[in-house]
Each structure stands twice: as C-alpha cells, then as structure tokens.
Design a protein around this motif. Sequence first.
Motif, PDB file in Angstrom:
ATOM      1  N   HIS A   1       0.813  -1.214   0.000  1.00 38.95           N
ATOM      2  CA  HIS A   1       0.000   0.000   0.000  1.00 38.95           C
ATOM      3  C   HIS A   1       0.854   1.275   0.000  1.00 38.95           C
ATOM      4  N   ALA A   2       2.146   1.116  -0.022  1.00 44.52           N
ATOM      5  CA  ALA A   2       3.032   2.280   0.029  1.00 44.52           C
ATOM      6  C   ALA A   2       3.220   2.898  -1.350  1.00 44.52           C
ATOM      7  N   ARG A   3       3.444   4.182  -1.364  1.00 51.49           N
ATOM      8  CA  ARG A   3       3.868   4.880  -2.576  1.00 51.49           C
ATOM      9  C   ARG A   3       5.386   4.860  -2.603  1.00 51.49           C
ATOM     10  N   ILE A   4       5.958   4.258  -3.640  1.00 53.18           N
ATOM     11  CA  ILE A   4       7.411   4.174  -3.787  1.00 53.18           C
ATOM     12  C   ILE A   4       7.887   5.287  -4.720  1.00 53.18           C
ATOM     13  N   VAL A   5       8.919   6.002  -4.302  1.00 54.13           N
ATOM     14  CA  VAL A   5       9.544   7.027  -5.139  1.00 54.13           C
ATOM     15  C   VAL A   5      10.954   6.556  -5.477  1.00 54.13           C
ATOM     16  N   GLU A   6      11.202   6.258  -6.745  1.00 54.19           N
ATOM     17  CA  GLU A   6      12.526   5.863  -7.201  1.00 54.19           C
ATOM     18  C   GLU A   6      13.316   7.113  -7.592  1.00 54.19           C
ATOM     19  N   LEU A   7      14.486   7.257  -7.006  1.00 53.55           N
ATOM     20  CA  LEU A   7      15.333   8.410  -7.320  1.00 53.55           C
ATOM     21  C   LEU A   7      16.712   7.916  -7.698  1.00 53.55           C
ATOM     22  N   ASP A   8      17.213   8.387  -8.844  1.00 51.66           N
ATOM     23  CA  ASP A   8      18.543   7.983  -9.283  1.00 51.66           C
ATOM     24  C   ASP A   8      19.201   9.131 -10.038  1.00 51.66           C
ATOM     25  N   LEU A   9      20.531   9.138 -10.006  1.00 54.33           N
ATOM     26  CA  LEU A   9      21.295  10.173 -10.698  1.00 54.33           C
ATOM     27  C   LEU A   9      21.258   9.994 -12.209  1.00 54.33           C
ATOM     28  N   ALA A  10      21.064   8.747 -12.658  1.00 51.95           N
ATOM     29  CA  ALA A  10      21.114   8.431 -14.090  1.00 51.95           C
ATOM     30  C   ALA A  10      19.714   8.169 -14.639  1.00 51.95           C
ATOM     31  N   HIS A  11      19.339   8.925 -15.665  1.00 52.20           N
ATOM     32  CA  HIS A  11      18.011   8.762 -16.260  1.00 52.20           C
ATOM     33  C   HIS A  11      17.853   7.387 -16.903  1.00 52.20           C
ATOM     34  N   SER A  12      18.907   6.849 -17.477  1.00 56.52           N
ATOM     35  CA  SER A  12      18.796   5.555 -18.145  1.00 56.52           C
ATOM     36  C   SER A  12      18.499   4.431 -17.152  1.00 56.52           C
ATOM     37  N   MET A  13      18.953   4.561 -15.920  1.00 56.93           N
ATOM     38  CA  MET A  13      18.623   3.581 -14.891  1.00 56.93           C
ATOM     39  C   MET A  13      17.122   3.606 -14.595  1.00 56.93           C
TER      40      MET A  13
ATOM     41  N   PHE B   1      -2.566   1.889 -14.680  1.00 52.29           N
ATOM     42  CA  PHE B   1      -3.619   2.129 -13.703  1.00 52.29           C
ATOM     43  C   PHE B   1      -3.264   1.695 -12.288  1.00 52.29           C
ATOM     44  N   GLN B   2      -2.167   0.962 -12.124  1.00 51.19           N
ATOM     45  CA  GLN B   2      -1.797   0.574 -10.773  1.00 51.19           C
ATOM     46  C   GLN B   2      -0.982   1.695 -10.115  1.00 51.19           C
ATOM     47  N   LYS B   3      -0.697   1.489  -8.823  1.00 49.49           N
ATOM     48  CA  LYS B   3       0.070   2.484  -8.072  1.00 49.49           C
ATOM     49  C   LYS B   3       1.558   2.270  -8.368  1.00 49.49           C
ATOM     50  N   SER B   4       1.954   2.592  -9.589  1.00 49.24           N
ATOM     51  CA  SER B   4       3.327   2.365 -10.010  1.00 49.24           C
ATOM     52  C   SER B   4       4.256   3.385  -9.358  1.00 49.24           C
ATOM     53  N   PRO B   5       5.563   3.057  -9.243  1.00 50.18           N
ATOM     54  CA  PRO B   5       6.489   3.984  -8.592  1.00 50.18           C
ATOM     55  C   PRO B   5       6.587   5.325  -9.322  1.00 50.18           C
ATOM     56  N   TRP B   6       6.724   6.369  -8.547  1.00 52.36           N
ATOM     57  CA  TRP B   6       7.097   7.652  -9.116  1.00 52.36           C
ATOM     58  C   TRP B   6       8.601   7.633  -9.337  1.00 52.36           C
ATOM     59  N   GLN B   7       9.069   8.392 -10.299  1.00 55.17           N
ATOM     60  CA  GLN B   7      10.498   8.424 -10.599  1.00 55.17           C
ATOM     61  C   GLN B   7      11.015   9.863 -10.642  1.00 55.17           C
ATOM     62  N   VAL B   8      12.192  10.042 -10.049  1.00 52.62           N
ATOM     63  CA  VAL B   8      12.828  11.357 -10.001  1.00 52.62           C
ATOM     64  C   VAL B   8      14.298  11.182 -10.356  1.00 52.62           C
ATOM     65  N   CYS B   9      14.769  11.919 -11.341  1.00 50.82           N
ATOM     66  CA  CYS B   9      16.189  11.899 -11.706  1.00 50.82           C
ATOM     67  C   CYS B   9      16.862  13.068 -10.987  1.00 50.82           C
ATOM     68  N   ALA B  10      17.659  12.752  -9.966  1.00 49.55           N
ATOM     69  CA  ALA B  10      18.233  13.815  -9.141  1.00 49.55           C
ATOM     70  C   ALA B  10      19.407  13.274  -8.337  1.00 49.55           C
ATOM     71  N   ASP B  11      20.118  14.187  -7.708  1.00 47.76           N
ATOM     72  CA  ASP B  11      21.282  13.920  -6.879  1.00 47.76           C
ATOM     73  C   ASP B  11      20.822  13.739  -5.427  1.00 47.76           C
ATOM     74  N   VAL B  12      21.318  12.700  -4.744  1.00 41.30           N
ATOM     75  CA  VAL B  12      20.909  12.476  -3.356  1.00 41.30           C
ATOM     76  C   VAL B  12      21.374  13.597  -2.432  1.00 41.30           C
ATOM     77  N   GLU B  13      22.352  14.377  -2.866  1.00 36.23           N
ATOM     78  CA  GLU B  13      22.807  15.500  -2.046  1.00 36.23           C
ATOM     79  C   GLU B  13      21.952  16.746  -2.246  1.00 36.23           C
ATOM     80  N   ARG B  14      21.032  16.715  -3.217  1.00 33.65           N
ATOM     81  CA  ARG B  14      20.136  17.855  -3.477  1.00 33.65           C
ATOM     82  C   ARG B  14      18.760  17.291  -3.845  1.00 33.65           C
ATOM     83  N   LEU B  15      18.071  16.766  -2.872  1.00 31.87           N
ATOM     84  CA  LEU B  15      16.796  16.104  -3.119  1.00 31.87           C
ATOM     85  C   LEU B  15      15.711  17.123  -3.460  1.00 31.87           C
ATOM     86  N   PRO B  16      15.047  16.977  -4.614  1.00 31.70           N
ATOM     87  CA  PRO B  16      13.982  17.914  -4.998  1.00 31.70           C
ATOM     88  C   PRO B  16      12.644  17.511  -4.352  1.00 31.70           C
TER      89      PRO B  16
END
Length: 301
Positions: free
Chosen positions: A71-83, A102-117
């Motif tokens: 039931h959790a919302r997963i947010v995937e964050l990675d420095l590389a867009h291709s990943m 239509f499912q609760k698929s992960p959100w994705q963010v391409c960003a640096d862990v030292e500057r989380l948006p």
Amino acid sequence: MSEPFYTDKAQVRAAFERAATLYDSAAVLQREVSDRMAERLDYIKVAPPVILDAGSGTGYGAAALKKRYPHARIVELDLAHSMLRASREKHKDGAGLLSWLFQKSPWQVCADVERLPLADASVDMIWSNLAIQWVNVPDSVFAEFRRVLKPDGLLMFSTLGPDTLFELRQAFAGIDGATHVNQFIDMHDLGDALLSAGFATPVMDMEKIVLTYDDARGVMQDLKAIGAHNVTAGRRKGLFGKHAWQTVVDHYEARRRDGKLPATYEVVYGHAWRGSPKPKGNTLPDGRQVIDFVKPGDKPR
C-alpha cells in the motif's frame, strides 16, 4: 573536489548512464546486499505510506519494497536517467502496459541524493542500497535525508567500507601516482555523521562479501558493467601501458586461491530514526517538559 580520491560526480552520472543496459547482468552484489538489507526489516515494525528509494538503479529494491509494503507509494530516485528508464520498462513488462498505467506504479525522479527535490518532511522511510559511497562527504546527504523524512521516519542504507577491493588496490600500488580504485568511508565515521546530522539511535554493522573471478580482467569488466569503475579525481587520464597492466595482473595473481581470484567488498549497513521535534520550552535531561506556572503580575522566568 580538493582530494585526488574524491569521486567526480559528472563522471559517476556518465558511468551509470552507460551501464544501464548491462547493469542487471553484472549486479550480483547489489542484489545480494539488497536482499540482506531487506531481511533487517523483519525486525523493524513499520508501515510507511511513502518510501524514497535513494539510488534506485534499475528498480530491484523498489520491487522488493512494493511487495513488502503493497500500500506504500514508492519514489525511485537515481542520478542516471537511463537507470530509471530501465526500471520503468521492467515494471511495464512485468505488469502489462494497461495494468501498469492504472496501478500504483512507482514515481520516478532523476536527481542527486545530495540535493533532493523533495519537500521537507515528505517521506516516511528512506531506503538506499549501495548508493551513498559515491558521495565524498556524508554530512550533506544525511542532512538531506533528515530534511525530507517525517518525524520518527526511518533511514535504512547500505554502503561500502574502506576494505572494499583491497586486493585490486594493492595490485595497483606503486604503479604510478594516480588513484586506480575508489575509496570509501569508514563505518564509524558514518555513524558519527548520522549523529552530527541529528539522527537518533543509529545502528551500524558490517560484513565482508567475497566474489571470485577467473582473471583480473573479469573484475574490471564487472566494475565497468555496473558503473563502479574508477571515477576518482586523481585517476589516470591517459591509456594504461601493456607492461604496467601486466604488472598489475602479476600482483593480483599472487592472491589466486582454488583457481579463482577474490574481490572483497566490505559492506556497511546502517539504520537510524529521524526523531520527533523537541518540545519547546524548558526540558529535563530525560526529555520531560517543564511548565512554569506564573501568578498574575509575576514575570515569567
């Protein structure tokens, strides 16, 4: 970057952008560590509504988290867009396009862990598997993790310690003045950094995992396939000579046992809590709040 062993963030991003298509075929260690880290969640009773997978790669950890916390919302964050793109394709292939939409698929963010948006206090749990070793100074990433965690939120991470790939480092020793193997932060320094960032009750432990290879070139090829080859500022900029490479191979060959060459990884695990905001006003050492009762006309202390 003031030290030759600091990683070059632009080179880290470029390496992982290139590695995405081959990553899953070589990421044996990453999957194993992810599984071992997940086992630790069996002893931590949480039900986080929002989970940030910081350094999510091709989505192996995110899939396991989704299975554990459906039931959790997963947010995937990675420095590389291709990943992130590789992860998205796997989600689509596994669920079918329509169900993925239509499912609760992960959100994705391409960003640096030292500057989380991400907004302050916006996630309930941060999961980070073998990602923060690419950060040169842990203070900034831990400060960001604490900022985006909600009060009493959980941080769980794994990273690599300084004994990682010591066989390869020693094989390169004395070849030239360049850095040839990435360097990593000691477990105790990471624990101190967690406390300095304001995390509560950090728990740290370590184990060593040894992978074996037929030859030294296989070690280097695997490192390149997962984007983990040398990206230090002091790396050699020119081509490596045939004679120098043979010297490295000869040094490494001295470690051959039972027909295989070892590659040791010092894996560091840690978890800590964001903690609740401290109550305003006077408090006792045990955390109880002191309330002053003031008579009319008296000045408050």
